[in-house]
Design a protein around this motif. Structure first.
Motif, PDB file in Angstrom:
ATOM      1  N   ARG A 152      -0.706   5.217 -15.142  1.00  0.00           N
ATOM      2  CA  ARG A 152      -0.249   4.670 -13.883  1.00  0.00           C
ATOM      3  C   ARG A 152       1.129   4.077 -14.055  1.00  0.00           C
ATOM      4  O   ARG A 152       1.510   3.643 -15.138  1.00  0.00           O
ATOM      5  N   ARG A 161      -3.870  -4.167  -6.265  1.00  0.00           N
ATOM      6  CA  ARG A 161      -2.829  -3.320  -6.856  1.00  0.00           C
ATOM      7  C   ARG A 161      -2.594  -2.084  -6.007  1.00  0.00           C
ATOM      8  O   ARG A 161      -1.456  -1.655  -5.810  1.00  0.00           O
ATOM      9  N   GLU A 162      -3.678  -1.476  -5.497  1.00  0.00           N
ATOM     10  CA  GLU A 162      -3.512  -0.315  -4.625  1.00  0.00           C
ATOM     11  C   GLU A 162      -2.792  -0.692  -3.338  1.00  0.00           C
ATOM     12  O   GLU A 162      -1.972   0.075  -2.829  1.00  0.00           O
ATOM     13  N   GLN A 163      -3.117  -1.874  -2.789  1.00  0.00           N
ATOM     14  CA  GLN A 163      -2.427  -2.320  -1.579  1.00  0.00           C
ATOM     15  C   GLN A 163      -0.945  -2.551  -1.849  1.00  0.00           C
ATOM     16  O   GLN A 163      -0.088  -2.178  -1.046  1.00  0.00           O
ATOM     17  N   TRP A 164      -0.636  -3.182  -2.995  1.00  0.00           N
ATOM     18  CA  TRP A 164       0.777  -3.398  -3.335  1.00  0.00           C
ATOM     19  C   TRP A 164       1.500  -2.069  -3.501  1.00  0.00           C
ATOM     20  O   TRP A 164       2.632  -1.914  -3.042  1.00  0.00           O
ATOM     21  N   ALA A 165       0.848  -1.105  -4.167  1.00  0.00           N
ATOM     22  CA  ALA A 165       1.470   0.205  -4.345  1.00  0.00           C
ATOM     23  C   ALA A 165       1.682   0.894  -3.001  1.00  0.00           C
ATOM     24  O   ALA A 165       2.726   1.507  -2.757  1.00  0.00           O
ATOM     25  N   LYS A 166       0.682   0.770  -2.105  1.00  0.00           N
ATOM     26  CA  LYS A 166       0.827   1.373  -0.779  1.00  0.00           C
ATOM     27  C   LYS A 166       1.946   0.717  -0.001  1.00  0.00           C
ATOM     28  O   LYS A 166       2.745   1.399   0.664  1.00  0.00           O
ATOM     29  N   GLU A 167       2.027  -0.623  -0.079  1.00  0.00           N
ATOM     30  CA  GLU A 167       3.094  -1.331   0.632  1.00  0.00           C
ATOM     31  C   GLU A 167       4.463  -0.942   0.090  1.00  0.00           C
ATOM     32  O   GLU A 167       5.418  -0.762   0.858  1.00  0.00           O
ATOM     33  N   ARG A 168       4.567  -0.822  -1.248  1.00  0.00           N
ATOM     34  CA  ARG A 168       5.848  -0.379  -1.826  1.00  0.00           C
ATOM     35  C   ARG A 168       6.208   1.018  -1.350  1.00  0.00           C
ATOM     36  O   ARG A 168       7.366   1.290  -1.023  1.00  0.00           O
ATOM     37  N   ALA A 169       5.198   1.913  -1.328  1.00  0.00           N
ATOM     38  CA  ALA A 169       5.465   3.275  -0.860  1.00  0.00           C
ATOM     39  C   ALA A 169       5.879   3.287   0.607  1.00  0.00           C
ATOM     40  O   ALA A 169       6.787   4.031   1.005  1.00  0.00           O
ATOM     41  N   GLU A 170       5.214   2.455   1.440  1.00  0.00           N
ATOM     42  CA  GLU A 170       5.583   2.400   2.856  1.00  0.00           C
ATOM     43  C   GLU A 170       6.978   1.828   3.047  1.00  0.00           C
ATOM     44  O   GLU A 170       7.744   2.320   3.891  1.00  0.00           O
TER      45      GLU A 170
END
Length: 401
Positions: free
Chosen positions: A8, A176-185
């Motif tokens: 990851r 962590r998945e939410q942070w990754a999604k927010e970064r991607a968005e």
């Protein structure tokens, strides 16, 4: 899928934790866990005299339970399985309860966070099932000698421990998945804004250059044709070329300034319908007579609507100069209660290609109108001329197209 590759990105680089750990392995945190487990188990053994004394075998098993944690971010599945197996062997040997469960918690946490939740569940479930067998059925065959069955009530804290480990691990994984999604968005939003800005600049440059170059092209042809027979008229054409090129350079420079200093306000106001007389003069210099009409009561419009209307009229007049045999055009501005209706007509006929303006100019006009929630209609009139009609809604605040 529950099982995912452990490579990851983020705090883990190449599936290895580098947050303060040297050489790609979490040796500092592993050493801290090992010291805590060994020291804590020693104290626990002194408080549990009924269990087997912590000897060399017990300490070896504790070290073997901690050592795999060095690879918990690279190989989380085999690590959590190995730690659970060694911990079960420690319990089967009859040694004291205590912080021996800490390595299990750390290994399960790493496995779940890396996406291997099923492996973590199986490891914890197997450890719990093995513990039940040991304390309720196999105790008579295992040390310490004379041990009896454990009360079933003690399984409640054990179950709570297992649930707490899984819940904490899942919580961290979800965050962590939410942070990754927010970064991607956020990255996608930044890309969209960049694309929209590039499109806006491309429209501005197209409108500025297309109009000015059309005027320059016509006047250059006039100048060349009259250079010998009518030098005065040729001089006038060259003067028009100079003025048109100067204005185009100024507008191009204004657009490019937004690239050099995106956070600064534009040095000059965006063009609006107040500059419509300039378009009429430029069209006249290119040999096109433009008549303007106003319907309704003129009023101040939002900057976005002003700019869009100006550029649509500019592009429509440019198309008349380039593609129409007519030397006259009519611009009508209709001020309605909630929309600006404008139209540009010429008598035709089309010359030198499709008069429909199906290239970038018409596409740019449609994009400008669509950015404001408006519409563009363009097509040939029954009498052979061409008409561009736009409807631009007027709202209190509108984005600059």
């Amino acid at each position: 899928m529950d099982e995912q590759p452990s490579s990851r990105r983020g705090p883990w680089r190449g599936s290895t934790w580098r947050g303060g750990e040297g050489h790609g392995l979490p040796w500092r945190s592993t050493l801290a866990v090992g010291v805590f487990v060994l020291v804590g188990s020693g104290f626990a053994a002194r408080n549990q005299p009924e269990r087997v004394a912590l000897d060399g075998l017990g300490r070896t098993l504790l070290v073997l339970a901690v050592l795999p944690l060095l690879l918990r971010h690279r190989r989380p599945v085999p690590v959590v399985s190995a730690v659970a197996a060694v911990t079960l062997a420690y319990l089967a040997a009859g040694f004291a309860y205590g912080p021996v469960f800490v390595p299990v918690a750390v290994a399960c946490f790493a496995a779940v966070v890396h996406g291997h939740r099923r492996a973590a569940w199986w490891a914890l479930g197997s450890l719990w099932a093995g513990h039940l067998l040991i304390v309720h059925w196999l105790y008579r065959y295992l040390p310490p000698a004379g041990d009896g069955p454990a009360p079933w009530g003690q399984e409640l804290p054990t179950a709570a421990f297992v649930v707490a480990i899984l819940a904490a691990s899942e919580l961290v994984r979800v965050r962590r998945e939410q942070w990754a999604k927010e970064r991607a968005e956020r990255a996608a939003a930044e890309r969209r804004r960049a694309d929209e800005e590039r499109l806006r600049i491309a429209r501005e440059l197209h409108d500025v250059l297309a109009h000015s170059l059309a005027v320059i092209n016509v006047q250059a042809g006039v100048g060349l044709a009259l250079l010998d027979s009518d030098p005065g008229q040729a001089r006038t054409a060259l003067t028009t070329i100079k003025a048109a090129s100067k204005e185009a350079l100024g507008e191009v420079r204004q657009v490019l300034d937004t690239l050099r200093a995106p956070g600064d306000a534009p040095r000059a106001p965006a063009p609006g319908l107040g500059r419509l007389p300039e378009l009429v003069e430029q069209a006249a210099a290119a040999g096109l007579t433009v008549r303007t009409e106003t319907e309704g009561r003129p009023r101040a419009l939002p900057p976005g609507t002003e700019l869009a209307a100006f550029r649509i009229v500019q592009e429509a007049l440019t198309n008349v100069v380039r593609h129409s045999g007519s030397r006259t055009a009519t611009v009508v501005l209709g001020y309605g209660p909630d929309a600006l209706e404008l139209s540009v007509d010429d008598a035709g006929p089309a010359t030198g290609g499709d008069a429909g303006g199906s290239g970038n100019g018409l596409a740019g006009m449609r994009e400008r109108a669509a950015a404001l929630g408006g519409t563009i209609e363009a097509g040939t009139r029954p009498d052979g001329g061409f008409r561009v009609r736009a409807s631009l809604p007027v709202r209190p605040e509108e984005p600059t197209p």
